[in-house]
Design an enzyme around this catalytic site. Structure first.
Site, mmCIF file in Angstrom:
data_model
loop_
_atom_site.group_PDB
_atom_site.id
_atom_site.type_symbol
_atom_site.label_atom_id
_atom_site.label_comp_id
_atom_site.label_asym_id
_atom_site.label_seq_id
_atom_site.Cartn_x
_atom_site.Cartn_y
_atom_site.Cartn_z
ATOM 1 N N HIS A 110 0.852 -1.185 0.000
ATOM 2 C CA HIS A 110 0.000 0.000 0.000
ATOM 3 C C HIS A 110 0.895 1.246 0.000
ATOM 4 O O HIS A 110 1.859 1.308 0.774
ATOM 5 C CB HIS A 110 -0.922 -0.006 1.228
ATOM 6 C CG HIS A 110 -1.851 1.169 1.224
ATOM 7 N ND1 HIS A 110 -2.976 1.197 0.419
ATOM 8 C CD2 HIS A 110 -1.791 2.362 1.863
ATOM 9 C CE1 HIS A 110 -3.575 2.376 0.589
ATOM 10 N NE2 HIS A 110 -2.881 3.090 1.452
ATOM 11 N N GLY A 149 -10.481 -6.959 6.637
ATOM 12 C CA GLY A 149 -10.683 -5.514 6.539
ATOM 13 C C GLY A 149 -9.931 -4.948 5.336
ATOM 14 O O GLY A 149 -9.284 -5.674 4.591
#
Ligand code: GAR
Length: 210
Positions: A110, A149
């Site tokens: 990320h 998540g």
């Protein structure tokens, strides 16, 4: 030999960094057994083909509903029998079945220092736009295990990158890739291949080399 499947959606520079790491011997005992893209036109698929790696496209557009896509995606992963799944700029929500089947065996890169600028809606350039809008002086990249998540799984590695005066989202994205992503993604794979990464209570521990 650690068998990895790399999932991509776009340019594939992170895939390239991993392929280069294997080619140059920095990452040992790792083989990319398949590259999966949701996007038929992803340049990443060309990179895979040039390196002689099998590339397949599994696009949600080719299926009537999400459930059918999820099944096809899971089948494409399972068929390759991976030990590790690497999300390298894969911009599709991962099927929950996949996450359950491969607990602590899926990693994601990320482009920010999690928990900043992450979660739903934060991907690609949007992350860097948000960092510049907030005026942070330091950003970076994170490699983490994938849980159910969005960007919430255990963190394996992070690397900070300075924001510079006059940065645009594009210039910042490039610097974060060069100074962080292309380093920590291959390095994380190397550490996993060496068996030095363990997860306990949601935290990653990296063991010193023997
Ligand atoms: C990378 O910056 C990666 O960190 C990001 O997409 C880009 C893909 O570039 N991933 C995310 O934003 C995931 N939330 P690439 O195709 O050149 O590797």
């Amino acid at each position: 030999m650690l068998r990895i499947v790399v999932c991509v959606s776009g340019g594939g520079t992170n895939l390239q960094a991993v392929m280069d790491g294997i080619e140059q011997g920095a990452i040992r005992d790792v083989q990319i057994v398949r590259v999966i893209s949701n996007n038929r036109n992803a340049y990443a698929l060309e990179r895979a083909a040039k390196a002689g790696i099998e590339g397949v496209c599994v696009s949600p557009r080719d299926y009537d509903d999400r459930e059918k896509f999820n099944e096809a995606f899971l089948a494409a992963v399972k068929e390759a029998e991976p030990d590790l799944i690497v999300l390298a700029g894969f911009l599709v929500v991962i099927p929950p079945q996949l996450i359950r089947n491969y607990e602590n065996r899926i990693i994601n890169i990320h482009p920010s220092l999690i928990p900043s600028f992450c979660g739903t809606g934060y991907y690609g350039l949007k992350v860097h736009e948000a960092a510049l809008a907030r005026g942070v002086k330091v950003t970076g990249a994170t490699v983490h295990f994938v849980d159910e998540g969005t960007d919430t799984g255990p963190i394996i590695m992070q690397k900070a990158v300075a924001v510079q005066e006059g940065d645009t989202p594009e210039s910042l994205q490039r610097r974060v890739m060069e100074e962080a992503e292309w380093i920590i993604l291959p390095r994380s794979i190397e550490l996993i291949a060496e068996g030095r990464v363990t997860v306990a209570d949601g935290h990653v521990r990296i063991e010193e080399p023997a």
